[in-house]
Write an enzyme that holds these catalytic residues in place. Sequence first.
Site, PDB file in Angstrom:
ATOM      1  N   MET A  21      -1.229  -0.976   1.080  1.00  0.00           N
ATOM      2  CA  MET A  21      -1.543  -0.616  -0.310  1.00  0.00           C
ATOM      3  C   MET A  21      -0.496   0.344  -0.849  1.00  0.00           C
ATOM      4  O   MET A  21      -0.256   1.404  -0.273  1.00  0.00           O
ATOM      5  CB  MET A  21      -2.923   0.047  -0.392  1.00  0.00           C
ATOM      6  CG  MET A  21      -4.077  -0.864  -0.106  1.00  0.00           C
ATOM      7  SD  MET A  21      -5.658   0.019  -0.142  1.00  0.00           S
ATOM      8  CE  MET A  21      -5.561   0.928   1.411  1.00  0.00           C
ATOM      9  N   ASN A 173       2.581 -12.103  -2.719  1.00  0.00           N
ATOM     10  CA  ASN A 173       2.458 -11.405  -3.998  1.00  0.00           C
ATOM     11  C   ASN A 173       3.639 -11.569  -4.954  1.00  0.00           C
ATOM     12  O   ASN A 173       3.859 -10.739  -5.831  1.00  0.00           O
ATOM     13  CB  ASN A 173       2.193  -9.912  -3.767  1.00  0.00           C
ATOM     14  CG  ASN A 173       0.942  -9.673  -2.956  1.00  0.00           C
ATOM     15  OD1 ASN A 173       1.036  -9.426  -1.752  1.00  0.00           O
ATOM     16  ND2 ASN A 173      -0.222  -9.771  -3.566  1.00  0.00           N
ATOM     17  N   TYR A 175       6.953 -11.523  -4.351  1.00  0.00           N
ATOM     18  CA  TYR A 175       8.176 -10.779  -4.077  1.00  0.00           C
ATOM     19  C   TYR A 175       9.226 -11.695  -3.449  1.00  0.00           C
ATOM     20  O   TYR A 175       9.039 -12.910  -3.360  1.00  0.00           O
ATOM     21  CB  TYR A 175       7.856  -9.556  -3.224  1.00  0.00           C
ATOM     22  CG  TYR A 175       6.886  -8.626  -3.920  1.00  0.00           C
ATOM     23  CD1 TYR A 175       7.210  -8.039  -5.142  1.00  0.00           C
ATOM     24  CD2 TYR A 175       5.630  -8.358  -3.385  1.00  0.00           C
ATOM     25  CE1 TYR A 175       6.316  -7.212  -5.809  1.00  0.00           C
ATOM     26  CE2 TYR A 175       4.730  -7.530  -4.033  1.00  0.00           C
ATOM     27  CZ  TYR A 175       5.073  -6.958  -5.252  1.00  0.00           C
ATOM     28  OH  TYR A 175       4.190  -6.141  -5.905  1.00  0.00           O
ATOM     29  N   ARG A 309      -9.112  -1.447  -0.748  1.00  0.00           N
ATOM     30  CA  ARG A 309      -9.658  -0.384  -1.594  1.00  0.00           C
ATOM     31  C   ARG A 309     -10.733   0.436  -0.901  1.00  0.00           C
ATOM     32  O   ARG A 309     -10.843   1.648  -1.137  1.00  0.00           O
ATOM     33  CB  ARG A 309     -10.202  -1.009  -2.882  1.00  0.00           C
ATOM     34  CG  ARG A 309      -9.115  -1.480  -3.841  1.00  0.00           C
ATOM     35  CD  ARG A 309      -9.649  -2.426  -4.906  1.00  0.00           C
ATOM     36  NE  ARG A 309      -9.924  -3.758  -4.352  1.00  0.00           N
ATOM     37  CZ  ARG A 309     -10.405  -4.770  -5.078  1.00  0.00           C
ATOM     38  NH1 ARG A 309     -10.671  -4.591  -6.369  1.00  0.00           N
ATOM     39  NH2 ARG A 309     -10.604  -5.951  -4.519  1.00  0.00           N
TER      40      ARG A 309
END
Length: 362
Positions: A21, A173, A175, A309
């Site tokens: 994260m 993601n 990239y 999270r």
Amino acid sequence: MLEAFRGTAIQLPNRMAMAPMTRGRADDLTGVPHPRTAEYYSQRASAGLIVSEGIWVNKTGKSGPGIPGLVNERQTEAWREVTAAVHEEGGRIYAQLWHAGRVSHPGVTGRTPVAPSAVRQAGRIFSADGWTDTVEPRALGEEEIGEVVQDFAEAARRAVEAGFDGVELHGANGYLIQEFLAGNTNRREDRYGGSVAARLTFPLEVVAAVTEQIGAAKVALRISPGNPENDIVEDDWKEVYSRLLAELRRHELAYLHVIDTPDVEVLSHLRPLWPGTLVANLRSEKPTSRAEGESLIGSGLADVVAFGRLFIANPDLPARFALHAPLAEADHDVYYGARLDGYTDFPAFEPDSAKFACSARS
């Protein structure tokens, strides 16, 4: 999920991973992790495995303010303090090695972003000056691609030198690694683009160079097939990733980290194709629940489940699951940035007013 996992290359005291994260607390000028980074990760050492925030392998690959690097001795020494703190608490930690590709900005690095092809990302990006329009990246030359491959290998060497138990290559993601895999971002006509086989070349060269540097048992790869994040389009993801996994099986990696989304549901397709350890991460609006994690493991779709999270506000998350304790929530405003509130100030659960401590030792 709380039971130990024994894979071929990796052994964990539980099947809960702390997902990588971005926290944005590093010194933006030097790329050195914040002094409290060691405390942050050591607080969460009860995770079966910690995967660090994304760490850039060269300055052009930096995606935003406060992102740490692993390219020089000062950064390496700072990460050594982090890994030592995690190991002192009995934890295990992998470094996620990252090149952002076109998902960068001159306002972040002082340089034009690079990518497989000069295809601009839709939307905006966060820089030191706030949200700003994206820019068209510069297409990498073939010689430059080889240099980036070696940047990954050198960062992996430094990661092991810094005490990390292994590295996770960030191929998800939207990239750089995924940009080579996706047809809408890779429009090359040389050996790195065009056919599906050619689009696999760069990711496989990175994996090969890193495994040669530190050994396959310390190398993992994160992928997110069909994930539209950062303007990626992968209509042919089943063919692309089926062929990718067929090639990866030769290396006997530590694990494959797969991001699944409700709209794509890649795990059911990829799990039969991957005989090694598979870490699953569910991308949805709400944090992954214990029930969802147990379902993934019980169904055989995953060996380990990554929680993101929930680990921010619950540093002792495995213990809370074991005790069926209430879970704390973190305000999204504290996820990123230089501010230190919302970083190391989330307490462990204290049942019956007695301070609760969870040992991470297996």
